[in-house]
Design a protein around this motif. Structure first.
Motif, short mmCIF file in Angstrom:
data_model
loop_
_atom_site.label_atom_id
_atom_site.label_comp_id
_atom_site.label_asym_id
_atom_site.label_seq_id
_atom_site.Cartn_x
_atom_site.Cartn_y
_atom_site.Cartn_z
N GLU A 238 18.60 2.67 45.75
CA GLU A 238 17.67 1.97 46.61
C GLU A 238 17.86 0.58 46.58
O GLU A 238 17.90 -0.01 47.85
N PRO A 239 17.66 -0.15 45.55
CA PRO A 239 17.82 -1.51 45.39
C PRO A 239 19.14 -2.08 45.61
O PRO A 239 19.49 -3.36 45.86
N LEU A 240 20.31 -1.19 45.57
CA LEU A 240 21.77 -1.72 45.80
C LEU A 240 22.15 -1.52 47.15
O LEU A 240 23.39 -1.91 47.37
N LEU A 241 21.62 -0.92 48.10
CA LEU A 241 22.12 -0.60 49.34
C LEU A 241 21.81 -1.89 50.34
O LEU A 241 20.67 -2.28 50.23
N LEU A 242 22.93 -1.84 51.05
CA LEU A 242 22.58 -2.99 52.25
C LEU A 242 21.96 -2.43 53.53
O LEU A 242 20.97 -2.92 54.06
N ASN A 243 22.19 -1.20 53.61
CA ASN A 243 21.26 -0.29 54.70
C ASN A 243 21.26 1.12 53.99
O ASN A 243 22.07 1.57 53.17
N PRO A 244 20.30 1.85 54.72
CA PRO A 244 20.06 3.13 54.10
C PRO A 244 21.37 3.97 54.45
O PRO A 244 22.05 3.72 55.39
N VAL A 245 21.83 5.15 53.62
CA VAL A 245 22.92 5.95 53.72
C VAL A 245 22.52 7.17 53.29
O VAL A 245 21.67 7.37 52.14
N GLU A 246 22.82 8.29 53.68
CA GLU A 246 22.80 9.57 53.24
C GLU A 246 23.61 9.99 52.26
O GLU A 246 24.91 9.70 52.38
N VAL A 247 23.21 10.61 51.22
CA VAL A 247 24.09 11.12 50.13
C VAL A 247 23.57 12.50 49.93
O VAL A 247 22.68 13.06 49.85
N LYS A 248 24.74 13.24 49.78
CA LYS A 248 24.74 14.87 49.81
C LYS A 248 25.60 15.49 48.56
O LYS A 248 26.85 14.65 48.56
N VAL A 249 25.23 16.45 48.04
CA VAL A 249 26.22 17.04 47.28
C VAL A 249 27.15 17.69 48.12
O VAL A 249 26.81 18.21 49.19
N ALA A 250 28.51 18.10 47.70
CA ALA A 250 29.37 18.71 48.40
C ALA A 250 29.07 20.16 48.55
O ALA A 250 28.24 20.76 47.67
N GLN A 251 29.61 20.62 49.46
CA GLN A 251 29.04 22.02 49.98
C GLN A 251 30.04 23.08 49.13
O GLN A 251 29.79 24.26 48.63
#
Ligand code: ZN
Length: 292
Positions: free
Chosen positions: A260-273
């Motif tokens: 959260e404090p390290l991102l410039l903008n929100p980004v989605e992060v998902k576990v591989a399928q």
């Protein structure tokens, strides 16, 4: 229906599967890697072509740096002795009369996640594969960012995270794969004086403060890697795969707190399928797409 042969080459095993254009695997074999590798590969591919004469093309994902245009292995470590410099595409096309494409294995896995898996429907994807090392793959507007002057594009595991840090297999110090991978976890556990497996590390972290510290260091470093990648790519989604991702439920919240404090903008992060299937599906996709 189009059928192709996918080949996933690693240091200890070679997986070969017949895959159709819906992503279904029909024939599937795991063979021990044998050397010299090229003649062995050719022999096995020819055997598969006899087993299933409907195979139209061959897609190969391999450990190492690859020039995908020439289908040549630019550099492979001693995990695959004699593999560096091999003209895989040229030789195998001559031997089989079929189209052959060759890519780095992490790139191939990323392609599988982008087309069939966790990043399906997104156009810009960064995949991180946390296994023995840290593999990377970037899909840009549906296409794999691959090749590079030395075949090393998207070798995300060799971005330096800590200058003068832990010695990497590439000969330099402080690469991210020395902090964010299965091997790195084993080192971190040992340095913390713990005698547990990475799986036990994650399951005991809530009750063991020493284990918790190790998980904290690992998730913080993974967050740093994602943050730098966002600055470079501003991707739609990050997909995290490989063996370490199988225990993601235990460390996911912690990763998000560090992110959260390290991102410039929100980004989605998902576990591989796809856990074990990504490599083989990706290899097949190298020759499935344009065959459709
Ligand atoms: Zn390195």
């Amino acid at each position: 229906m189009v059928k192709v042969l996918g080949v996933d080459i690693g240091g200890t095993k070679v997986r070969m599967s017949v895959v159709d254009d819906a992503g279904a695997i029909t024939l599937d074999e795991k063979l021990p890697t044998q050397f010299p590798l090229y003649p062995y590969l050719e022999e096995q591919v020819l055997r598969f072509l006899e087993l299933d004469p409907e195979i139209e093309a061959i897609g190969i994902g391999t450990h190492g740096f690859v020039d995908p245009t020439q289908g040549k292995v630019i550099y492979a470590t001693e995990t695959l002795p004699g593999w560096t410099g091999t003209l895989v595409k040229e030789q195998l096309e001559r031997a089989t009369g079929k189209r052959v494409e060759v890519e780095n294995d992490a790139n191939a896995a990323a392609l599988a996640e982008a087309k069939f898996g966790a990043a399906k429907g997104y156009s810009r994807t960064v995949c991180l594969t946390l296994g023995t090392g840290l593999g990377g793959g970037v899909i840009w507007d549906g296409n794999l960012l691959s090749g590079g002057k030395h075949g090393g594009a998207a070798e995300l595991g060799h971005m330096i995270l800590y200058p003068n840090g832990v010695l990497c297999t590439c000969g330099r110090e402080g690469c991210s794969e020395q902090y964010v991978s299965g091997t790195a976890l084993v080192r971190r556990i040992k340095e913390a004086g713990l005698q547990i497996t990475p799986q036990e590390l994650f399951t005991t972290a809530s009750t063991n403060p020493e284990a918790q510290k190790v998980v904290d260091g690992f998730t913080k470093d993974l967050a740093l890697v994602i943050s730098s990648l966002q600055a470079a790519f501003d991707m739609d989604i990050v997909v995290i795969g490989g063996g370490v991702s199988e225990s993601a439920e235990f460390w996911w919240d912690q990763l998000n707190r560090h992110l959260e404090p390290l991102l410039l903008n929100p980004v989605e992060v998902k576990v591989a399928q796809f856990e074990n299937e990504a490599g083989i599906l990706g290899a097949a996709l190298l020759v499935l797409d344009e065959n459709k």
